[in-house]
Scaffold this motif. Structure first.
Motif, PDB file in Angstrom:
ATOM      1  N   ILE A   1      23.948  20.042  -1.912  1.00 10.69           N
ATOM      2  CA  ILE A   1      23.300  19.213  -0.907  1.00 10.69           C
ATOM      3  C   ILE A   1      21.862  18.975  -1.358  1.00 10.69           C
ATOM      4  O   ILE A   1      21.195  19.893  -1.842  1.00 10.69           O
ATOM      5  CB  ILE A   1      23.346  19.860   0.499  1.00 10.69           C
ATOM      6  CG1 ILE A   1      22.728  18.917   1.525  1.00 10.69           C
ATOM      7  CG2 ILE A   1      22.675  21.220   0.515  1.00 10.69           C
ATOM      8  CD1 ILE A   1      22.925  19.371   2.964  1.00 10.69           C
ATOM      9  N   ASP A   2      21.407  17.733  -1.245  1.00 11.54           N
ATOM     10  CA  ASP A   2      20.077  17.356  -1.714  1.00 11.54           C
ATOM     11  C   ASP A   2      19.417  16.485  -0.659  1.00 11.54           C
ATOM     12  O   ASP A   2      20.025  15.524  -0.165  1.00 11.54           O
ATOM     13  CB  ASP A   2      20.172  16.600  -3.040  1.00 11.54           C
ATOM     14  CG  ASP A   2      18.807  16.304  -3.633  1.00 11.54           C
ATOM     15  OD1 ASP A   2      18.430  16.962  -4.601  1.00 11.54           O
ATOM     16  OD2 ASP A   2      18.115  15.385  -3.129  1.00 11.54           O
ATOM     17  N   ILE A   3      18.176  16.828  -0.312  1.00 10.56           N
ATOM     18  CA  ILE A   3      17.380  16.039   0.630  1.00 10.56           C
ATOM     19  C   ILE A   3      16.058  15.724  -0.057  1.00 10.56           C
ATOM     20  O   ILE A   3      15.409  16.621  -0.602  1.00 10.56           O
ATOM     21  CB  ILE A   3      17.127  16.805   1.942  1.00 10.56           C
ATOM     22  CG1 ILE A   3      18.460  17.150   2.623  1.00 10.56           C
ATOM     23  CG2 ILE A   3      16.251  15.995   2.880  1.00 10.56           C
ATOM     24  CD1 ILE A   3      18.305  18.044   3.832  1.00 10.56           C
ATOM     25  N   GLY A   4      15.673  14.453  -0.031  1.00 13.32           N
ATOM     26  CA  GLY A   4      14.456  14.090  -0.742  1.00 13.32           C
ATOM     27  C   GLY A   4      13.810  12.835  -0.212  1.00 13.32           C
ATOM     28  O   GLY A   4      14.316  12.168   0.702  1.00 13.32           O
ATOM     29  N   THR A   5      12.685  12.521  -0.824  1.00  6.05           N
ATOM     30  CA  THR A   5      11.953  11.314  -0.459  1.00  6.05           C
ATOM     31  C   THR A   5      11.307  10.714  -1.695  1.00  6.05           C
ATOM     32  O   THR A   5      10.932  11.441  -2.624  1.00  6.05           O
ATOM     33  CB  THR A   5      10.873  11.629   0.596  1.00  6.05           C
ATOM     34  OG1 THR A   5      10.205  10.418   0.970  1.00  6.05           O
ATOM     35  CG2 THR A   5       9.840  12.603   0.071  1.00  6.05           C
TER      36      THR A   5
ATOM     37  N   VAL B   1       5.726   9.199  -6.091  1.00  5.05           N
ATOM     38  CA  VAL B   1       5.919  10.614  -5.789  1.00  5.05           C
ATOM     39  C   VAL B   1       7.383  10.823  -5.401  1.00  5.05           C
ATOM     40  O   VAL B   1       7.899  10.101  -4.537  1.00  5.05           O
ATOM     41  CB  VAL B   1       4.999  11.098  -4.654  1.00  5.05           C
ATOM     42  CG1 VAL B   1       5.226  12.578  -4.369  1.00  5.05           C
ATOM     43  CG2 VAL B   1       3.537  10.838  -4.997  1.00  5.05           C
ATOM     44  N   MET B   2       8.037  11.783  -6.047  1.00  2.00           N
ATOM     45  CA  MET B   2       9.426  12.120  -5.725  1.00  2.00           C
ATOM     46  C   MET B   2       9.501  13.601  -5.389  1.00  2.00           C
ATOM     47  O   MET B   2       9.008  14.441  -6.144  1.00  2.00           O
ATOM     48  CB  MET B   2      10.336  11.791  -6.905  1.00  2.00           C
ATOM     49  CG  MET B   2      10.534  10.304  -7.130  1.00  2.00           C
ATOM     50  SD  MET B   2      11.512   9.936  -8.605  1.00  2.00           S
ATOM     51  CE  MET B   2      10.290  10.293  -9.880  1.00  2.00           C
ATOM     52  N   PHE B   3      10.121  13.897  -4.257  1.00  2.00           N
ATOM     53  CA  PHE B   3      10.264  15.277  -3.802  1.00  2.00           C
ATOM     54  C   PHE B   3      11.716  15.524  -3.430  1.00  2.00           C
ATOM     55  O   PHE B   3      12.349  14.690  -2.772  1.00  2.00           O
ATOM     56  CB  PHE B   3       9.360  15.556  -2.600  1.00  2.00           C
ATOM     57  CG  PHE B   3       9.540  16.937  -2.024  1.00  2.00           C
ATOM     58  CD1 PHE B   3       8.913  18.028  -2.610  1.00  2.00           C
ATOM     59  CD2 PHE B   3      10.355  17.140  -0.918  1.00  2.00           C
ATOM     60  CE1 PHE B   3       9.095  19.308  -2.089  1.00  2.00           C
ATOM     61  CE2 PHE B   3      10.538  18.407  -0.401  1.00  2.00           C
ATOM     62  CZ  PHE B   3       9.894  19.495  -0.987  1.00  2.00           C
TER      63      PHE B   3
ATOM     64  N   LEU C   1       0.820  -1.204   0.000  1.00  2.00           N
ATOM     65  CA  LEU C   1       0.000   0.000   0.000  1.00  2.00           C
ATOM     66  C   LEU C   1       0.861   1.264   0.000  1.00  2.00           C
ATOM     67  O   LEU C   1       0.577   2.215  -0.739  1.00  2.00           O
ATOM     68  CB  LEU C   1      -0.931   0.006   1.221  1.00  2.00           C
ATOM     69  CG  LEU C   1      -1.824   1.246   1.366  1.00  2.00           C
ATOM     70  CD1 LEU C   1      -2.780   1.349   0.181  1.00  2.00           C
ATOM     71  CD2 LEU C   1      -2.595   1.217   2.686  1.00  2.00           C
ATOM     72  N   LEU C   2       1.912   1.280   0.809  1.00  2.00           N
ATOM     73  CA  LEU C   2       2.734   2.476   0.937  1.00  2.00           C
ATOM     74  C   LEU C   2       4.191   2.074   1.145  1.00  2.00           C
ATOM     75  O   LEU C   2       4.508   1.285   2.029  1.00  2.00           O
ATOM     76  CB  LEU C   2       2.257   3.328   2.122  1.00  2.00           C
ATOM     77  CG  LEU C   2       3.079   4.576   2.450  1.00  2.00           C
ATOM     78  CD1 LEU C   2       3.064   5.557   1.290  1.00  2.00           C
ATOM     79  CD2 LEU C   2       2.554   5.240   3.727  1.00  2.00           C
ATOM     80  N   ARG C   3       5.061   2.609   0.293  1.00  2.00           N
ATOM     81  CA  ARG C   3       6.505   2.424   0.430  1.00  2.00           C
ATOM     82  C   ARG C   3       7.143   3.811   0.491  1.00  2.00           C
ATOM     83  O   ARG C   3       6.730   4.725  -0.232  1.00  2.00           O
ATOM     84  CB  ARG C   3       7.074   1.638  -0.757  1.00  2.00           C
ATOM     85  CG  ARG C   3       6.464   0.252  -0.914  1.00  2.00           C
ATOM     86  CD  ARG C   3       6.805  -0.350  -2.271  1.00  2.00           C
ATOM     87  NE  ARG C   3       8.226  -0.606  -2.405  1.00  2.00           N
ATOM     88  CZ  ARG C   3       8.803  -1.762  -2.103  1.00  2.00           C
ATOM     89  NH1 ARG C   3       8.056  -2.771  -1.633  1.00  2.00           N
ATOM     90  NH2 ARG C   3      10.097  -1.931  -2.274  1.00  2.00           N
ATOM     91  N   MET C   4       8.156   3.946   1.351  1.00  2.00           N
ATOM     92  CA  MET C   4       8.779   5.257   1.516  1.00  2.00           C
ATOM     93  C   MET C   4      10.274   5.114   1.713  1.00  2.00           C
ATOM     94  O   MET C   4      10.743   4.239   2.440  1.00  2.00           O
ATOM     95  CB  MET C   4       8.174   6.010   2.701  1.00  2.00           C
ATOM     96  CG  MET C   4       8.810   7.384   2.955  1.00  2.00           C
ATOM     97  SD  MET C   4       8.036   8.304   4.305  1.00  2.00           S
ATOM     98  CE  MET C   4       6.460   8.710   3.569  1.00  2.00           C
TER      99      MET C   4
END
Length: 314
Positions: A220-224, A235-237, A163-166
């Protein structure tokens, strides 16, 4: 390897009823480009303990590009019957050019993960370029990144499978850039073939700068990354900040120096912003027809952090 040649010949012609032009200009040109590239990589992978995975890689890259060109112009051929350059009775100009660029790089990367939950990567490059200043031809460019797959954790088991992967991730790295530089930008350039006071002359046309160095960008990059319904919706942020120092630019010089500008490293620039992408597979994976819908948006803010001094405040 690529090479090519060309020639042109202007036949005699009437420019109006009474003006007969018999200059018969002719040109001949030849150019050759040779490019050599070699890469060597050694890899090592091992799994040890319970779920510890390690991969290491080292390598070397080599690039060399040689260009050669010749061109001659003449005029005064006796007739239109021989259109080649050797028929020209009056030599006008002869030019030639030889140029070379060499890039050498050593690189390495170490990847580690534990049970697919925790991801860690280190990388480094040590690159050298022939068209930089003798004291600054080499540059070290390291990087590090980390990731955490939350859906692999025990506390995630209460959520229905698929259902949800992160995944949370972060990275920091330094890149080098020398785009736009000529092959002899730091060494200076000279024009030959002209005359001064009836003798052959050499003219300095591009001012040398032995301190010319790599343009460096620190990012520097921070994402999910989020996957829904067995990754049918993704979804990519990302949030990033990039600061570029030692910007390669042209610094204007007073005319009294005899040069209009010199290539140097000046100033600092910041780019920061956010990026969002949503991608959905509308039809089921088992469908013979696939339909993908995606949406992306980005916002970037650019700020000049430092400018070369020009005598004016701020």
């Amino acid at each position: 390897k690529t090479d090519g040649n060309s020639r042109s010949f202007q036949e005699a012609y009437y420019n109006g009823p009474t003006s007969y032009i018999s200059t018969r200009s002719a040109t001949g040109a030849y150019g050759k480009r040779m490019q050599y590239q070699a890469d060597g990589v050694l890899s090592y992978a091992k799994t040890f303990g319970k779920g510890h995975n390690l991969e290491a890689r080292v390598g070397i890259s080599f690039f060399q590009r040689d260009t050669t060109s010749l061109q001659a112009t003449g005029q005064g051929a006796s007739s239109d019957l021989i259109p080649t350059l050797n028929a020209s009775a009056v030599p006008v100009s002869v030019t030639g050019q030889e140029s070379r660029q060499v890039l050498v790089g050593y690189f390495s990367r170490i990847n580690y993960d534990y049970n697919g939950k925790y991801l860690l990567s280190f990388s480094a490059r040590y690159d050298g370029a022939s068209n930089l200043g003798a004291k600054n031809q080499w540059g070290l460019f390291p990087g590090v990144s980390a990731g955490w797959n939350l859906h692999q954790e025990e506390f995630w088991k209460n959520i229905p499978e698929g259902l949800l992967r992160m995944k949370l991730r972060a990275s920091y790295g330094i890149n080098g850039n020398i785009s736009g530089l000529g092959d002899f930008q730091s060494q200076g350039q000279y024009s030959v073939g002209s005359q001064y006071n009836g003798k052959a002359a050499v003219t300095n046309t591009v001012l040398a700068n032995a301190d010319l160095q790599w343009e460096r960008s620190k990012t520097i990059d921070i994402g999910t990354d989020i996957g829904l319904i067995n990754n049918r919706i993704n979804v990519m942020f990302d949030y990033y900040r990039r600061v570029t120092d030692n910007l390669i630019t042209s610094l204007n010089l007073p005319y009294s120096t005899g040069f209009s500008a010199v290539s140097t490293n000046l100033g600092s620039l910041e780019n920061r912003g956010v990026e969002l992408e949503v991608r959905a597979n509308v039809l089921a994976p088992s469908s013979p027809l696939q339909w993908v819908v995606s949406f992306n948006a980005a916002k970037t803010k650019q700020k000049i952090l430092k400018l070369p001094s020009n005598g004016n405040p701020n």
